[in-house]
Design a protein around this motif. Structure first.
Motif, short mmCIF file in Angstrom:
data_model
loop_
_atom_site.label_atom_id
_atom_site.label_comp_id
_atom_site.label_asym_id
_atom_site.label_seq_id
_atom_site.Cartn_x
_atom_site.Cartn_y
_atom_site.Cartn_z
N ARG A 190 -7.15 17.67 1.68
CA ARG A 190 -6.92 16.92 2.92
C ARG A 190 -7.72 15.61 2.90
O ARG A 190 -8.89 15.59 2.59
CB ARG A 190 -7.33 17.80 4.10
N HIS A 191 -7.02 14.52 3.23
CA HIS A 191 -7.63 13.19 3.31
C HIS A 191 -7.52 12.68 4.75
O HIS A 191 -6.78 13.22 5.58
CB HIS A 191 -6.87 12.17 2.45
N THR A 192 -8.20 11.57 5.01
CA THR A 192 -7.90 10.77 6.19
C THR A 192 -8.01 9.31 5.81
O THR A 192 -8.51 8.97 4.74
CB THR A 192 -8.80 11.13 7.39
N HIS A 193 -7.56 8.41 6.68
CA HIS A 193 -7.23 7.04 6.30
C HIS A 193 -8.43 6.10 6.26
O HIS A 193 -8.45 5.15 5.50
CB HIS A 193 -6.19 6.48 7.27
N ASP A 245 -4.68 -9.18 15.24
CA ASP A 245 -5.08 -8.85 13.88
C ASP A 245 -5.51 -7.38 13.84
O ASP A 245 -6.12 -6.87 14.79
CB ASP A 245 -6.25 -9.74 13.44
N VAL A 246 -5.18 -6.72 12.75
CA VAL A 246 -5.42 -5.28 12.63
C VAL A 246 -6.29 -5.02 11.40
O VAL A 246 -5.95 -5.45 10.29
CB VAL A 246 -4.10 -4.49 12.54
N GLY A 247 -7.37 -4.31 11.59
CA GLY A 247 -8.30 -4.04 10.50
C GLY A 247 -7.95 -2.79 9.72
O GLY A 247 -8.73 -1.84 9.65
N GLY A 248 -6.77 -2.78 9.12
CA GLY A 248 -6.37 -1.66 8.28
C GLY A 248 -5.65 -0.58 9.06
O GLY A 248 -5.85 -0.41 10.26
N ALA A 249 -4.79 0.15 8.36
CA ALA A 249 -4.02 1.22 9.00
C ALA A 249 -3.67 2.31 8.01
O ALA A 249 -3.94 3.48 8.23
CB ALA A 249 -2.75 0.65 9.64
N PHE A 250 -2.98 1.95 6.91
CA PHE A 250 -2.62 2.88 5.83
C PHE A 250 -1.76 4.05 6.31
O PHE A 250 -1.80 5.13 5.75
CB PHE A 250 -3.88 3.42 5.14
N GLY A 251 -0.97 3.83 7.37
CA GLY A 251 -0.12 4.87 7.91
C GLY A 251 -0.68 5.53 9.15
O GLY A 251 0.05 6.21 9.87
N GLN A 252 -1.95 5.32 9.44
CA GLN A 252 -2.55 5.97 10.60
C GLN A 252 -2.09 5.35 11.92
O GLN A 252 -2.14 6.00 12.96
CB GLN A 252 -4.08 5.89 10.51
N LYS A 253 -1.63 4.11 11.88
CA LYS A 253 -1.29 3.41 13.12
C LYS A 253 0.22 3.20 13.23
O LYS A 253 0.72 2.09 13.38
CB LYS A 253 -2.06 2.09 13.18
N ALA A 360 -1.20 16.17 10.86
CA ALA A 360 -0.97 15.36 9.67
C ALA A 360 0.02 14.24 9.96
O ALA A 360 0.86 14.33 10.86
CB ALA A 360 -0.46 16.22 8.52
N GLY A 361 -0.08 13.18 9.16
CA GLY A 361 0.85 12.06 9.25
C GLY A 361 0.91 11.36 7.91
O GLY A 361 0.20 11.73 6.97
N PRO A 362 1.73 10.34 7.80
CA PRO A 362 1.81 9.61 6.53
C PRO A 362 0.53 8.84 6.26
O PRO A 362 -0.10 8.32 7.16
CB PRO A 362 3.00 8.67 6.74
N MET A 363 0.14 8.83 5.00
CA MET A 363 -0.98 8.00 4.54
C MET A 363 -0.48 7.24 3.33
O MET A 363 0.37 7.75 2.60
CB MET A 363 -2.17 8.89 4.17
N ARG A 364 -0.97 6.06 3.12
CA ARG A 364 -0.48 5.20 2.03
C ARG A 364 -0.06 6.04 0.83
O ARG A 364 -0.88 6.70 0.20
CB ARG A 364 -1.56 4.22 1.62
N ALA A 365 1.24 6.02 0.55
CA ALA A 365 1.89 6.90 -0.42
C ALA A 365 1.88 8.34 0.10
O ALA A 365 1.18 9.19 -0.42
CB ALA A 365 1.25 6.82 -1.79
N ARG A 538 5.85 0.21 6.85
CA ARG A 538 5.60 1.57 6.40
C ARG A 538 6.36 1.76 5.10
O ARG A 538 7.35 1.08 4.83
CB ARG A 538 6.09 2.60 7.43
N GLY A 539 5.87 2.64 4.26
CA GLY A 539 6.61 3.04 3.08
C GLY A 539 6.89 1.94 2.07
O GLY A 539 7.90 2.00 1.36
#
Length: 792
Positions: A190-193, A245-253, A360-365, A538-539
């Protein structure tokens, strides 16, 4: 620069960097809102418990507190989220904005406090008392599927929330006729973003206009607006979503989270601006997690290692709540699993479990495990048959003569080069020379390893893909291009950047299509009142869907500009005209020559002298375009990695890392290089260090950055990138997209390299992360059998 293009392919600095690196960016917390109230959430200390009573009396009396609100309160202000797409084997789910009857994970928000500042709100939240009846927690896939398992979602018949199978060809027959059947196992943790900027929002309800302005860092502003309006019982014209401006997301947002919906509902309820910003602990504990999979492969092979049939089982831990249909990510893994290899007899079974963990949700890849499973299976075949792993890849790899290739799941691979990137990587790493050094090092008691991983990266996700996969959604994108009366070029698209560097490459796509300089194009994103309705970022779809749509829209604009220019030059048609750098040119003889006419002249006539425009051409230069890309486009790459493992400490050092990649037409090489480097770094960080850890009672033990480790430059090597770009013939300008393949390749290649290094010790990597502690544990477990082999 790409062949045939003047703007696409230029190595231009990222436009946004001027403001971002000088501290002049405007993020959510930079937006002033006088009189705004602040929200703090009361979170469950238990993973699974019934809510018996919430006592907010003390908190409500504290200075500055405007109100305390529970799940029952919010249930009157919002509608529930029901996910019930018509997909066989998928159980429908429904959730309230905040829990009413029970909590499902450690950190679940059970109530919130609204106060005049953040500090007062947080102090008051600690004074809200919640009485719980603790329940048995489900903390693993095995527990979720046990016959006596506690139900995570009481409305469902079991914790098996999604179950799909497919069989193509006859894998059982291939198994019966195979020279060998090779089995392999893989477990991704398990990871998080961990975006630099945590989640947050500022909601401002205008009661006079009955309109909500929602400021939020989000990847998909228009779909978010649709969800927000629906959950609040509003029309979409009553909601504006604005992403600064958004400071990163990687699928979390991407998703509309419960906290954000709560803030919007409270702003409407209180007729005041309300804002919220989560702290790092809340983000690590409660935002969204990803990637917890257990996979098993059974491969039927010939004596040469040729794959005759592949059978795959995937189990996914989806956590306590479904913010996406539960089949969403694991199904994509199964669909593209066969990747760069010629496999036609294929079967999969995908099971998704609910557990008492963060949803869970999508995370980069989101399909990150795919390449490790397929490439780890290739290595398992080579080990079992005592063959060269490179040769096993060659025997099975798709070549130019195989394309276009229909995968057993129906996915079409075209304009990809997996065999070519494999050979580039093998030649560059010099496998033969490495094997000599490896043999010498082993005689000295040092353990070197070489890993290979060929990646087929799914990128664009057109509408046809969603429909065929049974996933609700659209893959189209929309854009507009407007040339102002002064000749200034503005453009917009439904994407939203979160650090990727969109502004330069998207400007280049417009500039190429129109015939102006990229520096003279401004791209506007992130405001739903300005940008056209698009499906967002996304994706890996930004380049193909976003850049492709802008390019097509700019071509439409160029056609009208040249038609007007032709009339200004008293020509019958625009056939011999073009525009370069905003100047009209005419083919005279064999050479293009300027004619003394610029875009500014054309724009002035289009807007300010419309009566002299050619017949059938309306005033102005305002254009829109929608584009639905192919069902899927694919990029590809081969990663190669040399490592050394210290048996005494379990430490892994990466001595060399290279990737041979094919990303199609490159809009901007600086941005693409940055995306590849960032993706590889993210993959290695996740494989080596990052891990969300829960104990047996469901307590999150990794909710600080002292416990959830992220790689720094000290742990990462230099990345060598070799290019082999092949345009896609079915997309505008040949764009394929890229951004996630680096994650996929990094996970697979580091695991394979460590397995290669530790092969003499009887160790094969079946589970990540590769922490020093895990490596030492594997060596201890393998020690007896390793000693027996050494003695024999």
């Amino acid at each position: 620069m790409s062949d045939g293009f003047t703007e696409i392919g230029r190595a231009l600095p990222r436009k946004e960097d001027r403001r971002l690196v000088t501290g002049r960016g405007r993020y959510l917390d930079d937006l002033a809102s006088p009189g705004a109230l602040h929200v703090s959430f009361v979170r469950s200390p238990h993973a699974h418990a019934r809510i018996l009573e919430i006592d907010s009396a003390e908190a409500a009396e504290m200075p500055g507190v405007v109100g305390v609100f529970t799940g029952r309160d919010l249930d009157h202000m919002t509608t529930r989220l029901r996910l019930a797409p018509p997909i066989e084997g998928l159980q429908p789910t429904e959730l309230t904005t905040l829990p009413i009857n029970k909590v499902r994970f450690h950190g679940d928000p059970v109530a919130c406090v609204v106060a005049t500042d953040r500090y007062l709100a947080e102090d008051a939240a600690e004074c809200v008392t919640v009485e719980y009846e603790q329940l048995r927690a489900v903390t693993s896939i095995a527990e979720a599927f046990a016959p006596d398992a506690a139900l995570v979602d009481d409305s469902l018949s079991s914790n098996l929330v999604s179950h799909q199978t497919l069989s193509v060809g006859d894998p059982a027959a291939r198994r019966a006729e195979a020279h060998r059947v090779v089995e392999a196992r893989f477990a991704l943790h398990r990871h998080t973003h961990v975006p630099l900027e945590t989640r947050g929002c500022l909601a401002d309800w205008d009661d006079g206009r009955a309109h909500l302005n929602m400021h939020i860092g989000n990847q998909v502003p228009h779909p978010l607006r649709s969800q927000l309006a629906s959950r609040l019982g509003l029309s979409e014209s009553q909601v504006t979503v604005m992403s600064p401006d958004v400071g990163g997301a990687f699928g979390q947002k991407i998703a509309l989270y419960r906290e954000e919906l709560t803030v919007a509902a409270l702003s409407r309820h209180l007729c005041r601006p309300v804002r919220w910003r989560e702290d790092r602990m809340e983000n690590l504990m409660s935002a969204a997690h990803a990637r917890e999979y257990e996979c098993r492969t059974r491969t039927s092979v010939s004596e040469t290692g040729r794959i005759l049939g592949l059978e795959l089982e995937i189990d996914e831990d989806f956590g306590g709540y479904c913010f996406y249909p539960a089949n969403y990510m694991a199904r994509v893994i199964a669909l593209i699993m066969t990747g760069p290899y010629r496999i036609q007899d294929y079967a999969y079974e995908v099971r998704v479990a609910l557990t008492n963990k963060c949803g869970a949700g999508p995370m980069r890849a989101p399909m990150a495990i795919t390449s490790w499973v397929m490439e780890g299976t290739i290595d398992a075949i080579a080990r079992d048959l005592e063959l060269d792993p490179v040769e096993v890849r060659r025997v099975n790899a798709l070549g130019p003569e195989d394309l276009p290739y229909k995968m057993p799941t129906g996915e079409i691979l075209e304009d990809v080069t997996p065999r070519e990137t494999l050979e580039m990587a093998v030649a560059a790493i010099d496998v033969a020379a490495f094997r000599e050094r490896q043999t010498q090092a082993r005689s000295e008691g040092r353990y070197l390893g070489l890993g290979l991983c060929t990646v087929i990266e799914s990128t664009t996700y057109g509408s046809e893909f969603y429909k065929s996969a049974g996933i609700p959604g659209s893959g189209h994108e929309s854009a507009w291009v407007r040339i102002e009366p002064s000749g200034v070029v503005n453009a917009s698209v439904g994407l939203m950047g979160t650090g990727q560097g969109y502004e330069s490459p998207l400007s280049q796509a417009v500039a190429e299509g129109l015939g102006v300089r990229s520096e003279d194009v401004t791209v506007h994103m992130g405001n739903t009142d300005i940008a056209p309705y698009g499906m967002g970022s996304r994706g890996g779809r930004g380049a193909t869907a976003g850049g492709g749509t802008l390019y097509l829209c700019a071509l439409k604009a160029r056609e009208r500009v040249l038609a007007i220019a032709a009339s200004m030059l008293d020509l019958n048609d625009a056939g011999g005209l073009r525009m370069r750098a905003g100047q009209i040119e005419r083919m005279i003889g064999d050479d293009w020559q300027k004619v003394g006419l610029a875009l500014t002249d054309v724009a002035r006539r289009a807007y300010l002298d419309p009566l002299v425009l050619p017949e059938g051409i309306p005033p102005g230069l305002d254009f829109s375009q929608s584009y639905d890309p192919p069902a899927m486009t694919y990029s590809n790459s081969t990663h190669a990695c040399e490592v050394e493992v210290d048996l005494q400490t379990g430490a892994i050092s990466i001595d060399r890392y290279l990737v041979a990649e094919d990303s199609g037409t490159i809009l901007n090489p600086i941005v693409v290089s940055g995306q590849q480097q960032g993706a590889i770094a993210m993959g290695l960080s996740g494989a080596l260090l990052e891990q969300v850890v829960y104990d047996s009672s469901g307590q999150n033990l990794s909710a600080t950055l002292a416990d959830y480790l992220v790689a720094s430059p000290n742990e990462l090597p230099e990345f060598e990138i070799l290019h082999h770009h092949t345009p896609n013939r079915r997309t505008p300008a040949g764009i394929k997209g890229m951004a996630e393949g680096g994650v996929m390749g990094a996970i697979g290649v580091i695991a394979n390299a460590v397995s290669d290094a530790l092969a003499p010790r009887g160790v094969t990597i079946k589970r990540l992360p590769l922490t020093p502690q895990s490596i030492r544990a594997l060596l201890r477990e393998a020690a007896p059998s390793s000693m027996k082999r050494t003695q024999s």
